[in-house]
Design a protein around this motif. Structure first.
Motif, PDB file in Angstrom:
ATOM      1  N   GLU A 148       0.877  -1.121   0.048  1.00  0.00           N
ATOM      2  CA  GLU A 148      -0.126   0.001   0.043  1.00  0.00           C
ATOM      3  C   GLU A 148       0.845   1.145   0.013  1.00  0.00           C
ATOM      4  O   GLU A 148       1.992   1.392   0.322  1.00  0.00           O
ATOM      5  CB  GLU A 148      -0.804  -0.061   1.233  1.00  0.00           C
ATOM      6  CG  GLU A 148      -1.597  -1.157   1.521  1.00  0.00           C
ATOM      7  CD  GLU A 148      -2.930  -0.891   2.231  1.00  0.00           C
ATOM      8  OE1 GLU A 148      -3.666   0.103   1.726  1.00  0.00           O
ATOM      9  OE2 GLU A 148      -3.312  -1.369   3.352  1.00  0.00           O
TER      10      GLU A 148
ATOM     11  N   LEU B 264     -13.430  -6.868   1.251  1.00  0.00           N
ATOM     12  CA  LEU B 264     -13.086  -8.201   0.736  1.00  0.00           C
ATOM     13  C   LEU B 264     -14.388  -8.644   0.106  1.00  0.00           C
ATOM     14  O   LEU B 264     -15.248  -8.707   0.819  1.00  0.00           O
ATOM     15  CB  LEU B 264     -12.447  -9.048   1.773  1.00  0.00           C
ATOM     16  CG  LEU B 264     -11.181  -8.516   2.453  1.00  0.00           C
ATOM     17  CD1 LEU B 264     -11.457  -7.614   3.866  1.00  0.00           C
ATOM     18  CD2 LEU B 264     -10.198  -9.524   2.649  1.00  0.00           C
TER      19      LEU B 264
ATOM     20  N   TYR C 185     -17.501 -11.645   2.184  1.00  0.00           N
ATOM     21  CA  TYR C 185     -18.714 -11.476   3.004  1.00  0.00           C
ATOM     22  C   TYR C 185     -20.082 -11.568   2.702  1.00  0.00           C
ATOM     23  O   TYR C 185     -20.394 -11.284   1.469  1.00  0.00           O
ATOM     24  CB  TYR C 185     -18.451  -9.948   3.811  1.00  0.00           C
ATOM     25  CG  TYR C 185     -17.333  -9.803   4.553  1.00  0.00           C
ATOM     26  CD1 TYR C 185     -16.989 -10.400   5.707  1.00  0.00           C
ATOM     27  CD2 TYR C 185     -16.318  -9.055   3.941  1.00  0.00           C
ATOM     28  CE1 TYR C 185     -15.919 -10.328   6.387  1.00  0.00           C
ATOM     29  CE2 TYR C 185     -14.920  -8.743   4.732  1.00  0.00           C
ATOM     30  CZ  TYR C 185     -14.775  -9.335   5.718  1.00  0.00           C
ATOM     31  OH  TYR C 185     -13.680  -9.294   6.704  1.00  0.00           O
TER      32      TYR C 185
ATOM     33  N   TYR D 232     -18.798 -14.974   6.641  1.00  0.00           N
ATOM     34  CA  TYR D 232     -18.615 -15.390   5.183  1.00  0.00           C
ATOM     35  C   TYR D 232     -18.708 -16.730   4.964  1.00  0.00           C
ATOM     36  O   TYR D 232     -17.806 -17.630   4.910  1.00  0.00           O
ATOM     37  CB  TYR D 232     -16.856 -15.148   4.974  1.00  0.00           C
ATOM     38  CG  TYR D 232     -15.838 -15.663   6.023  1.00  0.00           C
ATOM     39  CD1 TYR D 232     -15.648 -15.038   7.241  1.00  0.00           C
ATOM     40  CD2 TYR D 232     -15.354 -16.737   5.964  1.00  0.00           C
ATOM     41  CE1 TYR D 232     -14.970 -15.506   8.329  1.00  0.00           C
ATOM     42  CE2 TYR D 232     -14.404 -17.258   7.126  1.00  0.00           C
ATOM     43  CZ  TYR D 232     -14.367 -16.791   7.948  1.00  0.00           C
ATOM     44  OH  TYR D 232     -13.541 -17.387   8.990  1.00  0.00           O
TER      45      TYR D 232
ATOM     46  N   ALA E 200     -10.608  -9.336  12.303  1.00  0.00           N
ATOM     47  CA  ALA E 200      -9.123  -8.984  12.568  1.00  0.00           C
ATOM     48  C   ALA E 200      -9.173  -7.545  12.918  1.00  0.00           C
ATOM     49  O   ALA E 200      -9.800  -6.557  12.448  1.00  0.00           O
ATOM     50  CB  ALA E 200      -8.507  -9.323  11.482  1.00  0.00           C
ATOM     51  N   CYS E 201      -7.807  -7.149  13.531  1.00  0.00           N
ATOM     52  CA  CYS E 201      -7.406  -5.826  13.895  1.00  0.00           C
ATOM     53  C   CYS E 201      -5.981  -5.689  13.916  1.00  0.00           C
ATOM     54  O   CYS E 201      -5.309  -6.544  14.097  1.00  0.00           O
ATOM     55  CB  CYS E 201      -7.831  -5.829  15.645  1.00  0.00           C
ATOM     56  SG  CYS E 201      -7.073  -4.410  16.355  1.00  0.00           S
TER      57      CYS E 201
ATOM     58  N   ARG F 155      -2.407   0.148  14.705  1.00  0.00           N
ATOM     59  CA  ARG F 155      -3.439   1.238  14.937  1.00  0.00           C
ATOM     60  C   ARG F 155      -3.980   0.926  16.475  1.00  0.00           C
ATOM     61  O   ARG F 155      -4.272   1.778  17.063  1.00  0.00           O
ATOM     62  CB  ARG F 155      -4.682   0.660  13.907  1.00  0.00           C
ATOM     63  CG  ARG F 155      -4.439   1.107  12.477  1.00  0.00           C
ATOM     64  CD  ARG F 155      -5.623   1.141  11.724  1.00  0.00           C
ATOM     65  NE  ARG F 155      -5.167   0.903  10.154  1.00  0.00           N
ATOM     66  CZ  ARG F 155      -5.979   1.031   9.113  1.00  0.00           C
ATOM     67  NH1 ARG F 155      -7.334   1.047   9.590  1.00  0.00           N
ATOM     68  NH2 ARG F 155      -5.451   1.134   8.177  1.00  0.00           N
TER      69      ARG F 155
HETATM   70  P1  HAM Z   1      -9.378  -5.795   6.805  1.00  0.00           P
HETATM   71  O1  HAM Z   1     -10.255  -4.894   7.212  1.00  0.00           O
HETATM   72  O2  HAM Z   1      -8.625  -5.553   5.613  1.00  0.00           O
HETATM   73  O3  HAM Z   1      -9.798  -7.085   7.256  1.00  0.00           O
HETATM   74  O4  HAM Z   1      -8.279  -5.732   7.924  1.00  0.00           O
HETATM   75  C1  HAM Z   1      -8.405  -5.843   9.475  1.00  0.00           C
HETATM   76  C2  HAM Z   1      -7.705  -4.425  10.112  1.00  0.00           C
HETATM   77  O5  HAM Z   1      -6.220  -4.743   9.870  1.00  0.00           O
HETATM   78  C3  HAM Z   1      -8.014  -3.300   9.672  1.00  0.00           C
HETATM   79  O6  HAM Z   1      -9.013  -2.702  10.268  1.00  0.00           O
HETATM   80  C4  HAM Z   1      -6.761  -2.482  10.265  1.00  0.00           C
HETATM   81  O7  HAM Z   1      -6.803  -2.162  11.363  1.00  0.00           O
HETATM   82  C5  HAM Z   1      -5.745  -3.703   9.719  1.00  0.00           C
HETATM   83  N1  HAM Z   1      -4.958  -3.262   8.426  1.00  0.00           N
HETATM   84  C6  HAM Z   1      -5.505  -3.489   7.200  1.00  0.00           C
HETATM   85  N2  HAM Z   1      -4.226  -3.096   6.575  1.00  0.00           N
HETATM   86  C7  HAM Z   1      -3.674  -2.408   6.984  1.00  0.00           C
HETATM   87  C8  HAM Z   1      -2.426  -1.688   6.876  1.00  0.00           C
HETATM   88  N3  HAM Z   1      -1.944  -1.550   5.519  1.00  0.00           N
HETATM   89  N4  HAM Z   1      -1.767  -0.939   7.699  1.00  0.00           N
HETATM   90  C9  HAM Z   1      -2.082  -1.177   8.919  1.00  0.00           C
HETATM   91  N5  HAM Z   1      -2.993  -1.805   9.401  1.00  0.00           N
HETATM   92  C10 HAM Z   1      -3.842  -2.482   8.259  1.00  0.00           C
HETATM   93  C11 HAM Z   1      -9.278  -8.452   7.328  1.00  0.00           C
HETATM   94  O8  HAM Z   1      -8.316  -8.617   6.954  1.00  0.00           O
HETATM   95  C12 HAM Z   1     -10.170  -9.729   7.302  1.00  0.00           C
HETATM   96  N6  HAM Z   1      -9.368 -10.752   7.164  1.00  0.00           N
HETATM   97  C13 HAM Z   1     -10.978  -9.736   8.558  1.00  0.00           C
HETATM   98  C14 HAM Z   1     -11.664 -10.936   9.006  1.00  0.00           C
HETATM   99  C15 HAM Z   1     -11.470 -11.946   9.742  1.00  0.00           C
HETATM  100  N7  HAM Z   1     -12.935 -10.992   8.326  1.00  0.00           N
HETATM  101  C16 HAM Z   1     -13.316 -12.204   8.837  1.00  0.00           C
HETATM  102  N8  HAM Z   1     -12.516 -12.565   9.661  1.00  0.00           N
END
Ligand code: HAM
Length: 459
Positions: free
Chosen positions: A114, A259, A262, A288, A306-307, A311
């Protein structure tokens, strides 16, 4: 000088302690909800993410770190954790385990190419959890409550939960048609990528980073208007459970997530603290239900979250949350000659094994410099080892807070320190973190509590 890669961070010193503390809180709360830890590889087949996350998502088309390995395999550094967990669930036949649903959590490094900015890194750490094998709306609500409870246990207050529903396949198709109809007359006012997205995947127009501020996007139809009765009922059930659990939330119909996997519930948790900046979504997730099947597994309903840890740590800093992090050391052993130094090595070994944080001198400083070093390390006690005392089986120990000195027998040093350090427990270490929300985890220990209703009733 070789520098670190753009969008990657070195985490060290006090900040690293904060990260480690956050990890312990995550582990503890996951355990309360009976999630088990899972580690999946950072490298996966590129196809997993193309099929799992979606061919038209930014994550796959623009942000993935793809390469060919020496054996000619197409590999991707994982940009998120869900696809890998689902692959593992299928490959290890976890669906056959009678203990359903499978509840797992992870905490690891992800990679997204990114444009680096505050809150947006190329190497990021995410913790996340997935429930595989439950279609119950209670699972959706529990995943949200687990995320909220982790933030709460860490002491964060300024957060907001936004929820929405994309509905089932039928509702999503209806919504897709409505979006195509709406965007078609305006499509040339949007970026080139959006023009391509229109037919392929119009939902992705809604999370376009280029057109994010465009009024056309802001006025687009909302998912909730296209939900069929079943999807609407399901979404209401999720809200009922959140109400029962007293988790505050808002329905935000603009949340669609970036993504493709969902359906039904989607949600994001925002940091509301001032100064956070625009990348203020701490974490997001949702249901999902089709992904396991899409990746060649049996039909399995799933939900997860996921978090981003970077942040989260930033939110803790901005809210100035006081964390119970050990800042100093228990004892610094000072010495002058080789005989005393050898004794320092012996004592340090004994005391560390007994559980104390012990330091000594390694750079040849004179005694004055060693005292300064002990102060820099915030040593609670110092002990100047001298040959005469040691021959008498004694040491002189100084409490650096009270400046009192005592000569004690070496035989009782461990008991002495144990009593001093544990009964005069450091206020900072045991400070109560309920902060008035009555979810006190101090268990009545010695601490400073600022909450009138807290049951521990400590001053
Ligand atoms: P996501 O919204 O792409 O969801 O990412 C989740 C969190 O990861 C974001 O809210 C943010 O806090 C952190 N994040 C994402 N990209 C970045 C970045 N480039 N730099 C810093 N922090 C970042 C997912 O990843 C899904 N896998 C969540 C999920 C789990 N859904 C279902 N199960």
């Amino acid at each position: 000088m070789i520098q670190r890669q753009k969008g990657c961070n070195d985490i060290f010193g006090r900040e690293a302690k904060v990260w480690k503390y956050v990890d312990t809180v995550i582990d503890a709360m996951m355990e309360k909800y009976n999630y088990t830890y899972i580690r999946t590889p950072i490298i996966e087949a590129t196809e997993l993410f193309h099929r799992g996350i979606g061919d038209t998502t930014d994550i796959v088309t623009k942000e993935s770190y793809d390469f060919e390995d020496k054996g000619g395999r197409k590999i991707t550094l994982r940009p998120e954790g869900t696809a890998g967990v689902v692959r593992s669930f299928i490959e290890n036949k976890m669906y056959g385990d009678p203990n359903q649903p499978v509840k797992v959590y992870y905490n690891g490094t992800m990679y997204r190419y990114e444009r680096p900015q505050s809150g947006r890194d190329r190497e990021l750490t995410q913790f996340g959890m997935e429930v595989l094998g439950s279609d119950d709306p209670l699972s959706d609500a529990e995943v949200i409550s687990l995320a909220v409870n982790i933030y709460k246990m860490l002491g964060l207050k300024e957060i907001k939960v936004n929820i929405n529903s994309l509905g089932d396949t039928e509702s999503r198709l209806r919504y897709r048609e409505a979006l195509i109809k709406y965007f078609k007359p305006h499509i040339h006012e949007l970026c080139e990528d959006c023009q391509e997205r229109l037919e392929k995947n119009p939902l992705r127009i809604l999370d376009c980073k280029v057109d994010a501020e465009n009024e056309i996007l802001k006025r687009a139809p909302r998912t909730l208007e296209y939900l069929n009765d079943e999807s609407r009922d399901r979404f209401e059930k999720v809200q009922d459970y959140l109400d029962i659990m007293q988790i505050p939330y808002e329905i935000n119909p603009s949340i669609v997530r970036g993504l493709d996997y969902y359906n039904h519930t989607v949600f994001e948790i925002e940091a509301k603290v001032e100064g956070f900046g625009s990348n203020n979504v701490l974490g997001g997730g949702g249901r999902y239900n089709g992904l396991v099947q899409q990746l060649d597994g049996p039909e399995t309903p799933c939900v997860g979250f996921a978090c981003g840890l970077g942040r989260l740590v930033k939110a803790l800093e901005l809210e100035e949350v006081k964390l119970p992090i050990q800042e100093g050391i228990d004892l610094f052993l000072l010495y002058v000659n080789e005989e005393e130094k050898q004794y320092a090595a012996y004592l340090a070994q004994e005391l560390r094994l007994a559980g104390f944080i012990v330091e000594t001198e390694y750079t040849g400083r004179a005694l004055k410099g060693q005292f300064k070093q002990a102060d820099r390390l915030n040593a609670r006690y110092t002990c100047v080892l001298n040959s005469e005392d040691l021959n008498n089986n004694e040491v002189k120990i100084k409490d650096n807070r009270t400046k009192e000195e005592e000569i004690i027998s070496l035989d009782v040093l461990i008991y002495y320190l144990d009593e001093k350090l544990n009964t005069n427990a450091d206020d900072e270490y045991d400070e109560c973190h309920c902060q008035g929300d009555h979810d006190c985890h101090c268990e009545g220990g010695e601490h400073e509590c600022h909450c009138e209703e807290c049951e521990c009733e400590k001053e």
